[in-house]
Design a protein around this motif. Structure first.
Motif, short mmCIF file in Angstrom:
data_model
loop_
_atom_site.label_atom_id
_atom_site.label_comp_id
_atom_site.label_asym_id
_atom_site.label_seq_id
_atom_site.Cartn_x
_atom_site.Cartn_y
_atom_site.Cartn_z
N ASP A 171 0.82 -1.21 0.00
CA ASP A 171 0.00 0.00 0.00
C ASP A 171 0.85 1.25 0.00
O ASP A 171 0.55 2.24 -0.70
N GLU B 99 2.33 1.71 -3.48
CA GLU B 99 1.31 2.21 -4.40
C GLU B 99 0.96 3.66 -4.10
O GLU B 99 0.82 4.48 -5.03
N LYS B 100 0.84 4.01 -2.82
CA LYS B 100 0.52 5.39 -2.47
C LYS B 100 1.66 6.33 -2.85
O LYS B 100 1.44 7.47 -3.30
N ASP C 244 3.73 5.84 -5.39
CA ASP C 244 3.63 6.00 -6.86
C ASP C 244 2.55 6.99 -7.23
O ASP C 244 2.74 7.87 -8.09
N THR C 245 1.40 6.85 -6.56
CA THR C 245 0.31 7.81 -6.85
C THR C 245 0.71 9.23 -6.45
O THR C 245 0.40 10.21 -7.15
N GLY D 252 2.98 10.53 -9.17
CA GLY D 252 2.19 10.89 -10.35
C GLY D 252 1.42 12.18 -10.13
O GLY D 252 1.35 13.06 -11.01
N LEU D 253 0.84 12.31 -8.96
CA LEU D 253 0.09 13.54 -8.66
C LEU D 253 1.02 14.75 -8.61
O LEU D 253 0.65 15.85 -9.06
N GLN E 73 1.77 15.67 -12.20
CA GLN E 73 0.62 16.37 -12.76
C GLN E 73 0.52 17.79 -12.22
O GLN E 73 0.21 18.72 -12.97
N GLN F 168 -6.66 17.44 -5.10
CA GLN F 168 -5.53 16.52 -5.00
C GLN F 168 -4.69 16.82 -3.76
O GLN F 168 -4.17 15.90 -3.11
#
Length: 633
Positions: free
Chosen positions: A365, A368-369, A371-372, A375-376, A379, A530
């Motif tokens: 987790d 994955e968090k 990586d997110t 990505g955020l 962005q 976000q």
């Protein structure tokens, strides 16, 4: 029952033919005979009431006998052919149902119905119907209300049979006779009168006395005897009906009295049983108190003996008992500790497996968090770069707009100047042409009028020609200047067209800029969402970190991080430093593994290794409470 012939002898019916027809119909139909008799009785009661009231000469009250008989007759007329309705107590005939319908058909009757419902002493529908008749008579609207009711046959069919007085023509005749009661003034007290239990029996003696005095011939006496016999038969039939109803009610009353007597007997038996049980309970309580006192005395005696024996036994075998108890206690403690350790080991092994799985899932987790989050952030950086580019483009477009607006103003000023100069040149050209025309006219006149003065005129003409040449040269110069100005004007117009096109492009750029601003605001909203999501992820990450730290601590505890101190190594409490003895026992803290006394380790808390509350020392208890409060915040 009444016969039509007897009623005819009394002088009530309209004609002999109508009597014969009614009598023939009555012989064939008993309901028709009852209707005819009730109609005749209504005529008699109404006629007698009107005559007696007029002779009486004042307001009538409730105790006036003809008025009471009128209400009884009206009650019989309204009850005739009334349908029977079932209820819990048996069959019931109620007059209140059709009279209550008058309120819906005639709004003026609502006041009477409301006052009848509000009367406190009325408990039965019959009593309400009697009160309604009395109030309607006092209002002098009884005939109007009943006329409205008999006109609605569809509503009366719900309450009356098809052959009843209210449905047939006799009801209309009775309502017509009731109109004559409007000359009577009545003052009736309905509130204090007992209308529920009154017995509605017609008193025929009021109508028989006057008839006997009036007719003294034998024929009239024979007719009167026949009428009396008919009335007697009618009264006997009514008596039979009343007797049957009385017998039925008497049977019900007897049954109720029997059931009541049975219940009273059962109640008396139950009371006697209760009294007996209370006496037995009192005796048992007394015996119980006596037994308790004896047992206490015996216990005191035996207690004294046991105390003496215990003293001697304790003095003789105190040392052995102490050694045996100490060894036994230590053996029990060690067995208990061993069992606890084995249980804790099994629980810790299962907890370790679960923690390993939870660690792996948490690491997944977290990755994955992360990586997110990356990505955020990318962005967010791209959105910021787009915002910067849009802002720079907006500034450059604003600068270009300002320059182009300045050029447009300058060109407009130049065009205004050029148009002013062109207007001046046109005026000069017009003046020159006017001068030319005037000169030519003068020359013609001079040639015609002054032929002799040719030399002078030639000189003047030469001068004029010179002036004309000068003017022509000036005109050519002005034409050339005008042509150059026209070319300049065309060029300026082209520039203005280009500037207008650029202005349209600028307007398009403005629209695009507004659109980009809207997109920027949307992106800002997305960015804020976000950021909120990142904050929530940060909170979750902090919670997961705290959980990981707890799991690591539990893992360290499982891997042998805590040191379980042996009983032999500890002789004093670690906190209060008091020496252990038989009265001051040793206790292990399940968190740190040290040994404390009961006073310093009298705390219980759930640990990560054991979900159930276990014993911990005071210091570990304070640390764990502080950690729980920090996790909660």
């Amino acid at each position: 029952m009444y016969s039509p012939q007897s009623l005819h002898r009394w002088g009530i019916t309209h004609s002999e033919s109508m009597e014969r027809l009614a009598y023939s119909q009555a012989l064939r139909d008993p309901m028709a005979m009852e209707r005819a008799n009730l109609l005749n009785m209504a005529k008699l009661s109404i006629k007698g009431l009107i005559e007696s009231a007029l002779s009486f000469g004042r307001t009538l009250d409730s105790d006036y006998p003809p008025l009471q008989q009128f209400f009884v007759v009206m009650e019989h007329c309204l009850k005739h052919g009334l349908k029977v309705k079932k209820s819990f107590l048996g069959y019931n005939k109620s007059l209140w149902g059709p009279l209550e319908m008058v309120e819906k058909l005639c709004p003026e009757a609502g006041e009477i119905a409301a006052s009848v419902r509000d009367l406190p002493g009325l408990k039965t529908p019959l009593g309400r119907a009697r009160a309604w008749l009395r109030l309607a008579l006092m209002q002098k609207r009884l005939a109007d209300y009943l006329r409205v009711l008999i006109t609605r046959k569809d509503l009366l069919s719900d309450f009356y049979e098809n052959s009843s007085v209210m449905v047939e023509e006799e009801g209309a005749v009775i309502v017509g006779l009731l109109v004559g009661l409007n000359v009577i003034d009545a003052n009736l007290c309905v509130k204090g009168e007992d209308l529920d239990t009154q017995v509605g029996v017609i008193d025929f003696s009021m109508y028989l006395k006057n008839d006997i005095d009036d007719y003294r011939s034998e024929e009239s006496r024979n007719g009167q005897i026949a009428a009396i016999l008919d009335q007697k038969n009618y009264v006997e039939e009514l008596n039979r009906q009343l007797n049957s109803s009385v017998h039925g009610l008497q049977g019900r009353v007897d049954n109720l009295e029997k059931s009541n007597s049975k219940l009273i007997e059962e109640l008396a038996i139950a009371k006697n049983n209760i009294i007996k049980l209370q006496e037995e309970n009192h005796q048992l309580r007394n015996e119980n108190t006596i037994i308790l006192m004896k047992a206490q005395q015996q216990l005191e005696v035996t207690q004294v003996d046991v105390d003496v024996e215990l003293d001697t036994y304790k003095q003789s075998r105190q040392g052995l008992d102490e050694m045996y108890n100490e060894a036994r206690r230590q053996l029990r403690e060690e067995c208990q500790l061993r069992q606890d350790v084995e249980n804790e080991l099994v629980v810790q092994v299962s907890m370790k497996q679960e923690m390993d799985l939870a660690m792996k899932l948490l690491e997944k987790d977290i990755h994955e968090k992360q990586d997110t989050l990356i990505g955020l952030r990318h962005q967010l950086d791209e959105v910021k770069a787009i915002n910067v580019e849009m802002y720079s483009k907006m500034q450059t477009s604003d600068d270009g707009m300002k320059q182009k607006n300045d050029m447009i103003t300058r060109l407009e000023e130049k065009t205004n100047q050029i148009t002013a100069t062109m207007k001046q040149l046109e005026q000069r050209l017009q003046e020159a042409e006017r001068d030319r025309w005037t000169a030519e006219d003068g020359a013609r006149k001079f040639k015609q009028d002054f032929a002799n003065k040719a030399d002078s005129l030639q000189k003047q003409i030469a001068q004029r020609e010179k002036q004309m040449l000068q003017l022509e040269t000036d005109l050519k110069i002005e034409k050339e200047w005008r042509q150059t100005l026209q070319n300049d004007l065309d060029r300026e117009r082209d520039i203005v067209a280009q500037l207008s096109a650029e202005a349209q492009q600028i307007n398009g750029l403005k629209k695009e800029f507004h659109r980009l601003q809207d997109e920027n605001s949307q992106l800002k909203g997305i960015c804020e969402e976000q950021e909120k999501a990142l904050e929530e992820l940060g909170c979750k990450l902090s919670e997961s970190k705290l959980k990981i730290e707890d799991i690591k601590e539990a893992n360290k505890a499982l891997q042998g991080g805590q040191v379980w101190l042996k009983d032999k190594e500890a002789t004093h409490c670690k906190l209060c430093e008091k020496e252990f003895s038989i009265s001051r026992r040793k206790h292990h803290c399940r968190n740190c593994g040290e040994i404390f006394c009961n006073a310093c380790s009298d705390n219980e808390l759930p640990l990560p290794a054991s979900p159930k509350p276990v014993r911990v020392c005071d210091t570990c208890h304070a640390l764990l409470l502080q950690r729980c409060s920090s996790n909660a915040t």
